[in-house]
Design a protein around this motif. Structure first.
Motif, PDB file in Angstrom:
ATOM      1  N   MET A   1      -3.767  -7.037   2.323  1.00 32.66           N
ATOM      2  CA  MET A   1      -3.209  -6.849   2.106  1.00 32.66           C
ATOM      3  C   MET A   1      -1.662  -6.982   1.191  1.00 32.66           C
ATOM      4  SD  MET A   1      -3.314  -3.844   3.517  1.00 32.66           S
ATOM      5  CE  MET A   1      -2.979  -2.340   4.996  1.00 32.66           C
ATOM      6  N   ARG A   3       1.647  -5.039  -1.010  1.00 30.05           N
ATOM      7  CA  ARG A   3       3.076  -4.907  -0.456  1.00 30.05           C
ATOM      8  C   ARG A   3       2.842  -4.499  -2.136  1.00 30.05           C
ATOM      9  NH1 ARG A   3       5.211  -1.622   3.209  1.00 30.05           N
ATOM     10  NH2 ARG A   3       6.857  -1.972   2.994  1.00 30.05           N
ATOM     11  N   SER A  14       2.131  -0.119   1.299  1.00 27.45           N
ATOM     12  CA  SER A  14       0.303  -1.218   0.967  1.00 27.45           C
ATOM     13  C   SER A  14      -0.506  -0.822   0.269  1.00 27.45           C
ATOM     14  CB  SER A  14       0.417  -1.467   2.757  1.00 27.45           C
ATOM     15  OG  SER A  14       1.171  -2.168   3.364  1.00 27.45           O
ATOM     16  N   ASP A  16      -4.613  -2.379   0.170  1.00 25.00           N
ATOM     17  CA  ASP A  16      -5.571  -2.939   0.867  1.00 25.00           C
ATOM     18  C   ASP A  16      -6.475  -4.108  -0.514  1.00 25.00           C
ATOM     19  OD1 ASP A  16      -7.350  -4.168   2.399  1.00 25.00           O
ATOM     20  OD2 ASP A  16      -8.624  -2.595   2.713  1.00 25.00           O
ATOM     21  N   GLU A  17      -6.189  -4.942  -1.143  1.00 27.76           N
ATOM     22  CA  GLU A  17      -6.953  -5.017  -2.060  1.00 27.76           C
ATOM     23  C   GLU A  17      -8.672  -5.386  -2.087  1.00 27.76           C
ATOM     24  OE1 GLU A  17      -7.051  -9.865  -3.570  1.00 27.76           O
ATOM     25  OE2 GLU A  17      -5.846  -9.700  -1.690  1.00 27.76           O
ATOM     26  N   ALA A  19     -10.799  -3.112  -0.220  1.00 23.89           N
ATOM     27  CA  ALA A  19     -11.082  -1.940  -0.774  1.00 23.89           C
ATOM     28  C   ALA A  19     -10.712  -1.543  -2.096  1.00 23.89           C
ATOM     29  CB  ALA A  19     -10.660  -0.797   0.665  1.00 23.89           C
TER      30      ALA A  19
END
Length: 67
Positions: A1, A3, A14, A16-17, A19
């Protein structure tokens, strides 16, 4: 994750890199004949509050320095 703080409205959210990278590569439609594309250095993410596009740098693995 990751931020992220929006540059326009300063809200924090946040991302999710993993995904986002999977979604980005699926959208490009890479064929088996083409050479694999390098991992991007940043992602463009929309703020969920104001819809401003934010450029988010991805963390890179650090290299050990030789002594």
């Amino acid at each position: 994750m990751i931020r992220v703080t929006c540059f326009k409205c300063t809200h924090k959210f946040s991302v999710d890199e993993v995904a986002l990278l999977a979604e980005q590569t699926a959208g490009e439609g890479q064929d088996g004949d083409e050479a694999p594309k390098p991992r991007p250095k940043h992602l463009v993410v929309e703020c969920p509050f104001c819809r401003q596009a934010n450029k988010v740098p991805l963390p890179r693995p650090r290299r050990r320095r030789r002594r």
